[in-house]
Design an enzyme around this catalytic site. Structure first.
Site, mmCIF file in Angstrom:
data_model
loop_
_atom_site.group_PDB
_atom_site.id
_atom_site.type_symbol
_atom_site.label_atom_id
_atom_site.label_comp_id
_atom_site.label_asym_id
_atom_site.label_seq_id
_atom_site.Cartn_x
_atom_site.Cartn_y
_atom_site.Cartn_z
ATOM 1 N N CYS A 249 9.381 31.890 1.491
ATOM 2 C CA CYS A 249 8.552 32.354 0.387
ATOM 3 C C CYS A 249 7.190 31.664 0.327
ATOM 4 O O CYS A 249 6.947 30.682 1.016
ATOM 5 C CB CYS A 249 9.228 32.058 -0.948
ATOM 6 S SG CYS A 249 10.809 32.841 -1.129
ATOM 7 N N GLY B 151 6.166 36.210 2.785
ATOM 8 C CA GLY B 151 7.235 37.001 2.175
ATOM 9 C C GLY B 151 6.721 38.352 1.742
ATOM 10 O O GLY B 151 5.695 38.428 1.070
ATOM 11 N N ASN C 121 10.266 27.818 -3.081
ATOM 12 C CA ASN C 121 10.128 28.139 -1.662
ATOM 13 C C ASN C 121 11.028 27.177 -0.897
ATOM 14 O O ASN C 121 10.894 25.964 -1.046
ATOM 15 C CB ASN C 121 8.648 27.960 -1.256
ATOM 16 C CG ASN C 121 8.431 27.957 0.244
ATOM 17 O OD1 ASN C 121 9.201 28.543 0.986
ATOM 18 N ND2 ASN C 121 7.384 27.293 0.683
ATOM 19 N N GLY C 122 11.943 27.695 -0.092
ATOM 20 C CA GLY C 122 12.815 26.815 0.679
ATOM 21 C C GLY C 122 14.264 27.220 0.556
ATOM 22 O O GLY C 122 14.584 28.329 0.121
ATOM 23 N N TYR D 169 4.256 29.062 14.081
ATOM 24 C CA TYR D 169 4.346 30.500 13.835
ATOM 25 C C TYR D 169 4.088 30.936 12.397
ATOM 26 O O TYR D 169 3.416 31.936 12.162
ATOM 27 C CB TYR D 169 5.751 30.939 14.274
ATOM 28 C CG TYR D 169 6.077 32.378 14.022
ATOM 29 C CD1 TYR D 169 5.424 33.401 14.712
ATOM 30 C CD2 TYR D 169 7.055 32.744 13.090
ATOM 31 C CE1 TYR D 169 5.735 34.730 14.483
ATOM 32 C CE2 TYR D 169 7.370 34.073 12.862
ATOM 33 C CZ TYR D 169 6.712 35.057 13.564
ATOM 34 O OH TYR D 169 7.025 36.360 13.333
#
Ligand code: SF4
Length: 479
Positions: free
Chosen positions: A12, A38, A113-114, A254
């Site tokens: 996210c 996301g 996020n995570g 990436y």
């Protein structure tokens, strides 16, 4: 965007602002620049004089807020927002963040996020204690822990709760009187603070979002920190001293945008260095270097520069293919690759090509691209991967939690070379990657998480320990 090409997805992106009359609008712009993190859902919650209002929905940010009135209805001088890729919880709107909690005495909004590695056990424990969950995402757990805490202040309750959750997390909270950010003890995910000319403070998953809204970088959030922003400015507290940098190496390889900096290292520069190092480690005689658009272009330019072999645009990506809403299956993702990438016959015909890509997940995409180049007349295709082979699952926020999906988990480099029909194949070494990124923290791997490549997880795996053991026994086959 590269994200339909690989079946490798970030969890996210989060963004928040405190102290600006157009808070929701700015949050929209910030989230827009984080859309690569996301695409499954998005939401914004604004604080209008202490009253929290939000809107969230499925799809890209621009789809969720396509009716301008929605954003205009989110008045107030502070806001937080979230773009979601689901690694846990299902794809229903109930799991789209930020979550808004209204209690009799207070309201909070929370974005995350995570991935928590002890979510299952905590959830079980909380449910046994009477907690009722509204979603099946991990994120709600923090709020239940806060409500359960007996600490005297909200910040102490939060700090106690942060010590209970494990894994990779960056949280953003909006309360009636403040915005609060917190990062896990390893700083797996990036999180940065910025400030606008007006004085307003901004928090974002990546520094590219600070640039987009015209904010100046102030500092990165460091592992184990809680940042509290209110009308008096910002101040920093620590919820634990037991910290050690293990920044996700895949952010540099990436995930992150090339114009972002993580821990002071520019992502494009890191990728270019990976390409340079790869050229030294795995040279080959060829006529040109071709990068796989878009995420591999930086590494390809580095390879070309270090090898002295010209960089050419042998692959192009169509920018105008309608995006199918969500691509849940591998087959559809690969169909997406075929529609989006083309080899340039006039450039590659009769030539020996060095094709640089950032990583190989299942290998099917790489094989398809090699074939595209060969069908367009390339004489030889030498594949060079600007990261080490992905061999182990990730439990810190990437949706590869099984080795079944990783071709390098069960095949040697020589076998993969054959499977993807390349004339030769080489990967960047682990040390090459560490040197190319160039972090300098006093921690294993200079402060990077390298678990994807070597299975050396920086934290205990808690609820995933069994799944990890099972994944070591899995056998994959190349379809
Ligand atoms: S295991 Fe891999 S993807 Fe997961 S945090 Fe570590 S480096 Fe990143």
């Amino acid at each position: 965007m590269p994200y339909e090409v690989k079946s490798l997805n970030e969890e996210c992106g989060i963004f928040g602002i405190w102290g600006h009359s157009d808070a929701a609008q700015i949050t929209y712009f910030g989230l827009h620049s984080l859309q690569h993190r996301g695409q499954e859902g998005a939401g914004i919650v604004a604080n209008d004089g202490g009253k929290l209002n939000g809107y969230r929905g499925l799809g890209l940010l621009s789809e969720v807020f396509k009716d301008d009135r929605l954003l205009l209805s989110l008045q107030g001088s502070a806001a937080i927002g979230h773009v979601r890729y689901a690694t846990c919880g299902n794809g229903s709107v109930d799991n789209i963040q930020p979550f808004l909690f209204n209690f009799s005495n207070n309201s909070y909004a929370l974005a995350h996020n995570g991935n928590l590695t002890n979510a299952k056990s905590l959830r079980k424990e909380l449910e046994q204690g009477g907690a009722i969950f509204h979603s099946n995402s991990d994120t709600e757990i923090l709020m239940h822990l806060i409500r359960r805490s007996k600490q005297p202040t909200f910040i102490e309750q939060l700090k106690e709760s942060l010590r209970a959750v494990k894994g990779g997390f960056a949280y953003l909270l909006l309360t009636e009187t403040s915005m609060i950010a917190a990062l896990d003890p390893n700083a797996f995910r990036p999180l940065a603070i910025g400030q606008m000319k007006t004085g307003a403070y901004v928090i974002a998953s990546e520094t590219c979002a600070l640039e987009v809204v015209g904010a100046t970088f102030v500092r990165d959030v460091e592992p184990g920190e809680v940042i509290i922003i209110d009308d008096n400015g910002y101040h920093i507290e620590k919820y634990t001293e037991d910290t050690q940098y293990a920044i996700c190496a895949m952010e540099y390889i990436y995930f992150a945008r090339p114009d972002s900096n993580i821990a002071g290292v520019n992502v494009h520069t890191a990728r270019k260095n990976m390409g340079k190092r790869l050229a030294q480690e795995a040279p080959v005689a060829a006529d040109m270097v071709v990068g796989v658009p878009n995420s591999s272009l930086s590494a390809a330019s580095g390879y070309a520069e270090a090898s002295g072999i010209p960089y050419e645009m042998g692959l192009v990506k169509s920018q105008y293919i309608a995006r199918t809403f969500i691509q849940p299956t591998q087959e559809l993702r690969e169909q997406g690759v075929r529609m989006k990438l083309s080899a340039v016959r006039g450039v590659v015909e009769g030539k020996r090509i060095i094709m640089v890509d950032d990583s190989i997940v299942r290998g099917t995409t790489s094989r398809r691209i090699v074939q595209l180049l060969k069908e367009a007349g390339a004489k030889e295709v030498h594949v060079r991967i600007a990261s080490p082979p992905l061999r182990f699952p990730c439990f810190y926020g990437i949706d590869i939690q099984t080795r079944k999906e990783l071709i390098a988990a069960n095949h040697s480099v020589a076998e993969i070379e054959q499977l993807i029909t390349a004339d030769s194949l080489s990967f960047l070494s682990e040390q090459g990657l560490i040197d190319a990124i160039g972090l300098n923290f006093d921690a294993p791997y200079s402060g990077l998480c390298m678990a994807y490549f070597n299975g050396d997880y920086p934290t205990p795996l808690y609820d995933y320990a069994e799944q990890y053991q099972a994944s070591l026994r899995e056998k994959i086959s190349f379809a």
